[in-house]
Scaffold this active site. Structure first.
Site, PDB file in Angstrom:
ATOM      1  N   SER A 479     -34.793 -12.851 -71.008  1.00 59.65           N
ATOM      2  CA  SER A 479     -36.133 -12.387 -70.665  1.00 59.65           C
ATOM      3  C   SER A 479     -36.162 -11.471 -69.451  1.00 59.65           C
ATOM      4  O   SER A 479     -35.704 -10.348 -69.512  1.00 59.65           O
ATOM      5  CB  SER A 479     -37.056 -13.586 -70.445  1.00 59.65           C
ATOM      6  N   ASP A 490     -30.090   1.432 -67.911  1.00 57.25           N
ATOM      7  CA  ASP A 490     -30.698   2.665 -68.413  1.00 57.25           C
ATOM      8  C   ASP A 490     -30.791   3.737 -67.325  1.00 57.25           C
ATOM      9  O   ASP A 490     -30.625   4.933 -67.601  1.00 57.25           O
ATOM     10  CB  ASP A 490     -32.088   2.384 -68.986  1.00 57.25           C
ATOM     11  N   LYS A 504     -33.795 -12.340 -75.802  1.00 59.75           N
ATOM     12  CA  LYS A 504     -35.224 -12.666 -75.872  1.00 59.75           C
ATOM     13  C   LYS A 504     -36.030 -11.468 -75.382  1.00 59.75           C
ATOM     14  O   LYS A 504     -35.991 -11.129 -74.210  1.00 59.75           O
ATOM     15  CB  LYS A 504     -35.550 -13.890 -75.029  1.00 59.75           C
TER      16      LYS A 504
END
Length: 741
Positions: A479, A490, A504
């Site tokens: 999460s 990224d 998740k």
């Protein structure tokens, strides 16, 4: 309906066993009725019927992937309910369940019509069958067993069929009880001791089962419904809701003691530093609580034989109020002198789950570098204190920012953020933690059920740390951990190290059912719904759902991925992607990733600690894959001797590497006991020894960051490529400043 956005791990509810686990004052205050065995049959209340129906209205209308509560959903609920009650298929037979077959397609009607008698009947049947099975096991003990017979016992029954009839169930329990006896026999116990131990164990189990009440039955049934909607939607009864709130804000009002059930007593397992219990100097680890009184004059309530959560109900309370404990000291026998301790409840911080720091020194080529480590167990935030304007509210990102400042003052040259087994928490905290390592920009994209995408991120200029960074993850990182790790990856802000994460990719919201029911009074009655209301996506448009975050430098898998993770759920949402957010990478770690990988490979190829870790992983992976075991004494004894030799080798290698003398030769072998039957002193000793052991994965992560520091220190062009924003924030940290030279 926006209350709190959460990215929290699945809350597991385990019948019976849950009442023997430790708790740090973690239960809501409640009435002080004596904890006698519940009176069967348990019956649902009107309040529970209201909570079930109101939950269904929310789940069928506002859930991210709303599903109708119909016959199809009823079948899912029925299966989940049986899994909660008897997942190992050791209490019910096929014949038993035929009587409850109509429930398969009527549980939806039970909820809509506010008639929960059917699911409660099944729960009552579970209690009855569990007691019967334990009594049957006790009946086998006087005669004992013949261990010369060559027969096997399948102990992992998650995928086994239900026993067909009573005879097949009796045979299963004969083998189950025989295995319990054999485990103790192999550990050196005499037959008389084994009989006493097992008879007491089964009797205690019966007592725990009989203490299950209507709240337990309702909680289990509602968890079955919520989890059938998706793996991370949960129903939280009033007690569970308050416990969840405590886990998020890392504080409570109580005495500051961790309690644990051990046979008939509630024992002090840990005294929280700076809490009322610790400050009194009269409460010690191992002490047993025999009675609890409210205020300075209230009657003392005998709590011997109580469930741990019910004892905690009596001990917790509002700040400034008084509680009295009648204690049997740890070093006293059962007839020893009791001690009366009066404590004033205070706000207690649960520092065990708070962010922590340490410095690892890595020496290579005659140069020693300091690498800072931030250990973050959860993304916590005290929502209430923050909303009320408390300037000192508890927050993961605020604590990490403070720790980063301290690490910079200590002269660290690189940082590892350790998110292993961090199951998530607050979405806001994931955003703000990312903001400590980038200047400004989007962090995560949140898509609601109507398809609207909200891009969230960091709008605060500046960085708390602009030097080399790594994020250490494993299968338990979920999460909010995945949001942070994905954003760092990224942006190219740092390197991700470890194992693929949980997978998740959903967002939950806490819905206060009492608020929407407009019920009067201050005491919660209906509980809360932790409901999936959105899905989050990486800023590159991909999802972490099912796939998780793939590390840049991978560490060996331990086998958990087969049983643990989003991909193991039958009703997990599918992977998908959306358009990327508008963002720019801040650095390019791929510029030195091949060099870091090569150095990592070379180092681990000759590392004794890494080789030991691989051998232990292979050994325990093999043990986990076993589902059947022999009940023949000679065969099991041979297996145990082989295991003992392997464990002895592991201990010797650990001693050579860690410098820790593991003097208990049987510590790693099966002693046949349950946690509550073991000595607390020996259990705590083993935990302390485990803490002293080297952590080869963390050590290697720090070495990889040290390699990065070395590379950019030697190559200004590489530093410009791999440091954020070309190193223009270099003045903020010690490491980039050194690189500039």
């Amino acid at each position: 309906m926006t209350l709190r956005f959460l990215l929290a791990p699945l809350l597991a509810f385990t019948l019976v066993a849950a009442h023997a686990q430790s708790a740090a004052d973690l239960a809501p205050a409640g009435d002080q009725a004596s904890r006698k065995p519940s009176t069967l049959p348990l019956k649902p209340t009107e309040t529970q019927a209201d909570a079930a129906q109101l939950s269904a209205r929310f789940l069928t209308r506002f859930h991210y992937a709303a599903k109708p509560l119909d016959d199809a959903m009823s079948r899912h609920i029925y299966k989940a309910y049986l899994d909660f009650l008897d997942g190992e298929k050791v209490f019910f037979t096929e014949a038993d369940l035929k009587a409850y077959q109509p429930l398969e397609t009527t549980l939806d009607d039970a909820i809509w019509n506010r008639d929960l008698s059917g699911p409660f009947d099944l729960f009552n049947s579970y209690v009855q069958h569990a007691v019967e099975r334990m009594n049957y096991a006790r009946s086998l003990l006087p005669k004992g067993f013949d261990f010369s017979v060559d027969e096997d016992y399948t102990f992992d029954r998650k995928h086994a069929p239900w026993p067909k009839d009573q005879a097949e169930l009796d045979e299963l329990w004969r083998k189950r009880t025989k295995n319990d006896w054999l485990r103790l026999k192999l550990a050196g116990k005499s037959d008389d001791d084994i009989r006493k131990t097992l008879d007491k164990r089964y009797a205690n189990y019966i007592e725990r089962v009989r203490q299950l009440d209507g709240e337990d039955a309702f909680q289990t049934f509602m968890d079955s419904y919520a989890n059938s909607t998706d793996p991370h939607t949960d129903y939280l009864g009033p007690r569970q809701a308050e416990n969840f709130d405590i886990s998020m804000k890392l504080s409570l009002e109580g005495i500051g003691a961790v309690l644990q059930q051990r046979e008939d007593y509630i024992q002090i397992r840990e005294v929280v530093p700076a809490g009322p219990a610790a400050k009194s100097g009269k409460v010690h680890v191992g002490d047993r609580i025999v009675a609890v009184g409210q205020g300075t004059q209230g009657p003392m309530v005998d709590v011997i034989g109580w469930r741990v959560d019910d004892v905690v109900k009596l001990i917790r309370g509002k700040k400034g109020t008084t509680v009295r404990l009648e204690i049997l000291p740890a070093d006293a026998g059962v007839d020893g002198k009791h001690v009366l301790v009066t404590l004033v409840r205070q706000k207690v911080s649960i520092e065990e789950q708070a962010a922590k720091k340490k410095v690892i020194e890595i020496t290579d080529g005659g140069v020693t570098r300091k690498i800072g480590v931030i250990d973050l167990p959860t993304f916590y935030s005290d929502f209430g204190a923050r909303r009320e304007g408390d300037q000192d509210y508890k927050s993961a990102s605020r604590d990490v920012a403070k720790l980063l400042g301290e690490l910079k003052a200590e002269g660290v040259q690189g940082v590892v953020v350790d998110l292993r087994n961090n199951g998530g928490g607050s979405l806001d905290e994931a955003n703000e933690l990312t903001g400590l390592f980038i200047d400004q920009g989007p962090v995560v994209q949140v898509r609601k059920a109507d398809g609207e995408v909200d891009v969230q991120g960091d709008d605060q200029p500046g960085l708390a740390w602009s030097g080399p960074l790594a994020v250490l993850v494993n299968r338990g990182s979920a999460s909010a951990s995945e949001i942070f790790a994905a954003a760092i990856q990224d942006y190219g802000r740092g390197i991700i190290i470890g194992q693929p994460t949980f997978g998740k990719g959903t967002v939950q919201n806490l819905v206060d059912l009492d608020r929407f029911a407009r019920r009067g009074g201050d005491k919660p009655q209906l509980g809360e719904l932790k409901m999936t209301i959105a899905e989050f996506f990486r800023i590159n448009g991909g999802s972490t759902q099912l796939k998780g975050v793939t590390p840049d430098i991978g560490f060996p898998l331990n086998g958990d991925e087969k049983e643990f993770g989003e991909s193991t759920y039958d009703n997990a949402l599918p992977w998908t992607q959306i358009a990327p957010a508008v963002y720019q990478t801040v650095a390019n770690p791929k510029a030195y990733l091949p060099q870091l990988q090569a150095k990592h490979d070379a180092r681990t190829a000759t590392s004794p600690a890494w080789k030991l870790m691989l051998d232990e992983l292979a050994y325990y992976r093999g043990l986990r894959e076993q589902t059947t075991i022999s009940l023949n004494y000679a065969k099991r004894e041979a297996q145990r001797k082989q295991q003992e030799a392997i464990q002895a080798d592991f201990r010797a290698r650990h001693k050579a590497i860690d410098g820790v003398d593991y003097d208990d030769a049987t510590a790693a072998l099966d002693d046949g006991l349950t946690p509550a039957e073991r000595s607390l002193k020996s259990e705590l000793k083993l935990e302390e020894e485990a803490k002293k052991a080297k952590d080869p994965q963390l050590q290697e992560a720090a070495s990889i960051v040290s390699d990065a520091v070395t590379l950019i220190h030697a190559d200004a062009k590489l530093a410009e490529q791999t440091l954020p924003y070309g190193g223009r924030f270099a003045h903020a940290d010690a490491a980039p400043a050194a690189v500039a030279h």
